[in-house]
Design a protein around this motif. Sequence first.
Motif, PDB file in Angstrom:
ATOM      1  N   ALA A 193      43.737  59.911  28.862  1.00 24.97           N
ATOM      2  CA  ALA A 193      43.187  58.797  29.640  1.00 24.97           C
ATOM      3  C   ALA A 193      44.139  57.601  29.622  1.00 24.97           C
ATOM      4  O   ALA A 193      45.067  57.555  28.813  1.00 24.97           O
ATOM      5  N   VAL A 194      43.890  56.663  30.566  1.00 19.30           N
ATOM      6  CA  VAL A 194      44.603  55.378  30.509  1.00 19.30           C
ATOM      7  C   VAL A 194      43.549  54.286  30.293  1.00 19.30           C
ATOM      8  O   VAL A 194      42.378  54.468  30.655  1.00 19.30           O
ATOM      9  N   TYR A 195      43.964  53.184  29.699  1.00 23.49           N
ATOM     10  CA  TYR A 195      43.002  52.168  29.257  1.00 23.49           C
ATOM     11  C   TYR A 195      43.332  50.814  29.896  1.00 23.49           C
ATOM     12  O   TYR A 195      44.489  50.416  29.988  1.00 23.49           O
ATOM     13  N   ALA A 196      42.270  50.144  30.322  1.00 22.71           N
ATOM     14  CA  ALA A 196      42.444  48.819  30.929  1.00 22.71           C
ATOM     15  C   ALA A 196      41.263  47.955  30.496  1.00 22.71           C
ATOM     16  O   ALA A 196      40.242  48.480  30.018  1.00 22.71           O
ATOM     17  N   ASN A 197      41.396  46.630  30.682  1.00 25.35           N
ATOM     18  CA  ASN A 197      40.221  45.815  30.356  1.00 25.35           C
ATOM     19  C   ASN A 197      39.215  45.920  31.498  1.00 25.35           C
ATOM     20  O   ASN A 197      39.491  46.479  32.561  1.00 25.35           O
ATOM     21  N   MET A 198      38.033  45.359  31.263  1.00 30.03           N
ATOM     22  CA  MET A 198      36.918  45.544  32.201  1.00 30.03           C
ATOM     23  C   MET A 198      37.229  44.953  33.580  1.00 30.03           C
ATOM     24  O   MET A 198      36.891  45.536  34.605  1.00 30.03           O
ATOM     25  N   ASP A 199      37.890  43.773  33.603  1.00 31.47           N
ATOM     26  CA  ASP A 199      38.180  43.133  34.882  1.00 31.47           C
ATOM     27  C   ASP A 199      39.136  43.989  35.697  1.00 31.47           C
ATOM     28  O   ASP A 199      38.949  44.182  36.909  1.00 31.47           O
ATOM     29  N   THR A 200      40.172  44.527  35.018  1.00 24.47           N
ATOM     30  CA  THR A 200      41.165  45.345  35.738  1.00 24.47           C
ATOM     31  C   THR A 200      40.498  46.573  36.337  1.00 24.47           C
ATOM     32  O   THR A 200      40.714  46.909  37.508  1.00 24.47           O
ATOM     33  N   ILE A 201      39.663  47.232  35.546  1.00 30.84           N
ATOM     34  CA  ILE A 201      39.077  48.485  36.033  1.00 30.84           C
ATOM     35  C   ILE A 201      38.094  48.206  37.178  1.00 30.84           C
ATOM     36  O   ILE A 201      37.967  48.994  38.116  1.00 30.84           O
ATOM     37  N   ARG A 202      37.439  47.053  37.134  1.00 31.01           N
ATOM     38  CA  ARG A 202      36.526  46.721  38.246  1.00 31.01           C
ATOM     39  C   ARG A 202      37.315  46.439  39.522  1.00 31.01           C
ATOM     40  O   ARG A 202      36.886  46.783  40.624  1.00 31.01           O
ATOM     41  N   GLN A 203      38.505  45.818  39.329  1.00 29.72           N
ATOM     42  CA  GLN A 203      39.368  45.584  40.504  1.00 29.72           C
ATOM     43  C   GLN A 203      39.798  46.919  41.106  1.00 29.72           C
ATOM     44  O   GLN A 203      39.809  47.095  42.323  1.00 29.72           O
ATOM     45  N   ILE A 204      40.136  47.857  40.224  1.00 30.11           N
ATOM     46  CA  ILE A 204      40.564  49.176  40.723  1.00 30.11           C
ATOM     47  C   ILE A 204      39.401  49.820  41.480  1.00 30.11           C
ATOM     48  O   ILE A 204      39.580  50.431  42.534  1.00 30.11           O
ATOM     49  N   MET A 205      38.194  49.642  40.921  1.00 25.24           N
ATOM     50  CA  MET A 205      37.030  50.253  41.568  1.00 25.24           C
ATOM     51  C   MET A 205      36.791  49.639  42.950  1.00 25.24           C
ATOM     52  O   MET A 205      36.441  50.338  43.904  1.00 25.24           O
ATOM     53  N   ASP A 206      36.984  48.320  43.047  1.00 22.25           N
ATOM     54  CA  ASP A 206      36.849  47.660  44.358  1.00 22.25           C
ATOM     55  C   ASP A 206      37.875  48.230  45.333  1.00 22.25           C
ATOM     56  O   ASP A 206      37.572  48.484  46.496  1.00 22.25           O
ATOM     57  N   ASP A 207      39.108  48.429  44.842  1.00 19.26           N
ATOM     58  CA  ASP A 207      40.171  48.991  45.693  1.00 19.26           C
ATOM     59  C   ASP A 207      39.766  50.384  46.158  1.00 19.26           C
ATOM     60  O   ASP A 207      40.003  50.752  47.314  1.00 19.26           O
ATOM     61  N   ALA A 208      39.163  51.161  45.235  1.00 18.32           N
ATOM     62  CA  ALA A 208      38.735  52.519  45.584  1.00 18.32           C
ATOM     63  C   ALA A 208      37.676  52.445  46.682  1.00 18.32           C
ATOM     64  O   ALA A 208      37.713  53.217  47.650  1.00 18.32           O
ATOM     65  N   ASP A 209      36.736  51.480  46.512  1.00 14.70           N
ATOM     66  CA  ASP A 209      35.693  51.280  47.531  1.00 14.70           C
ATOM     67  C   ASP A 209      36.315  51.000  48.890  1.00 14.70           C
ATOM     68  O   ASP A 209      35.941  51.583  49.896  1.00 14.70           O
TER      69      ASP A 209
END
Lengths: 225, 401
Positions: B187-203
Amino acid sequence: MELRAEGVSKRFFRNSKNTNYFYAVKATDFVLPAGKLTEITGRSGSGKSTFLNILSGLLEPTEGKVLLDGTDLYALADGPRSVLRNRSIGVIPQGQTGLHSLTVLENVKLPYALYGETAADETAMALLEQVGIAELRDAYPNELSGGEMRRLAIARALIRKPGILLADEPTGDLDDANTQTVLRLLRQAADAGTAVLLVTHEREAAAYADCIYHMESGVLTGETV
Amino acid sequence: MKIETTLAYKNIKGKPLRSAALILLAAFLALSIFGGSLIVLSLQKGLNSYEERLGADIVVVPNEARTKGNVESILLQGIPGYFYMNTSVLDKIRGMDGVEVATPQFYLCSSKAGCCSTAVQIIGYDPETDFVIQPWISNAYGDNLADGTLVLGNHISMPVDRTMTFYGRKLQVVAQLDETGTGLDNAVYANMDTIRQIMDDADAKGFSYHSGVRTDEAISSVMIRVKDGYDIDRVTDDINIHVRRIEATQAKTMISSIAGGLHSVSHIISVLTALIWVLAIVILVIAFTMITNERKKEFAILRVMGASQKMLARQMLTESALISAVGALLGLILASLIAFPFSNLIRARLGLPYLLPGAGVIAALMLGSFAVSVVAGALTAAVSARRLSRCDAALVLREGA
């Protein structure tokens, strides 16, 4: 060096209707003098090889003693007795007795190597010359004829210049020429001062012997000079 | 060189086929004991590492986690998965009696499509409250993870430019973690804000992972540490009763199911190793007995020349020890060629945490396996050596004449 047997006998066990044992050698006194070639003749199964093995320190007698210059062989533990055999008694066993993983030269030097000593190549080669197989120094036993193998056994038995040399049927299954060669070598050893015992049923051997004994059913009889 | 060693060496060399067969048997002894022990130790270390990395008393996931790739698959086997629940769950749990710390984690999968560097599990955590991932990351990276940065699990290849792109967002790789022997390495690890940004990008790119949960309100799991003096069972039950649509599981239950699997695998390996040993030792004893009969005359000749019984026994033991030593060395090399390059495959096949022990332990294990194999090989020859040294040389020479 002198080898003496005093009241030596050997009894073996076997299943039989009458008794459970038999005597291969019955109570025997015997002296093997230095500088003489002594011959023991007799038929197969008469007990002569058993007697030779008792004299060599390989087969403990049921009764009696074997004295090598006064030392009772069988009063010694296996270790010291083995060392004594290695230093003082050369044995030429029956049959083909070369070690197959060693060359002829290595076989001849082996009695020295057993106790961490090294025989000079020159000494071993001189012996091989004497027995006539010097050119086979690097050959392995499976490349030798019966006569060559027997000569190898003689060279190996003589390498430590033992005071006693015991030869068990050394000319069995050899042709006439090889038989004469082997007997001549044993005679030379006796002439050089070694006490030589030749156990054989070859008639030609008598011409080389100083004393001749006969063994039958474990009983050693007569001495002919 | 001692005469026993010289003769043993020449005998081994003189009978290449026989020696090769015996060496192969000895190699099997060493291979089985070293390979078997290495796997068992690696499983044990993997379990310890997993226990350490899990680090929580209770793990809470949404009910849907059962169907969408459960948390064990993600943490243990590195199978990418995702499931979400509302952050309100976290608030409720934090307010419950007996909960000392509760920290969220966020799971997201990258896609194999052109938007991403590679398809991996992305795990987000909250550096403010985390007590599970942060201590581990601290070993590799001293600071807290800043927004837009990543830390890689041990089995993820470090990109040359130290950047990775997920759903069009380029992220800086700042460190790589120590190996755990579990799915966490993939796995790769990020803080919560980063991963939420990635999720928004995925959306934005049309990848819809979350159904009905807003990105800024979504979490995947809650890791809980229970206060001292509280019964973990009871706190777990309380959470399951009072918080809806979630499942709270004790971490020790997750561990014990793995420990059970590990116990079964270890048991099978031990039984197989024992079977191989029994079989190989029986064959070695038979082989040495046959060799003894074949070589009676050779030993009788040595006796005639003045070799003692002890010397003959020593020669036989030296020969078997030499054969066993060469075989053991071969076995260890073979085992190493399988166990080290294919450790990832072994882990994948076992489906259990698997972490190779350190170099010191491996060296000790190799040395031990070597010694045990050589001693076992020599002992199989001991009975034959004793019989051989006591045989009647005079009789053997007469029989063999």
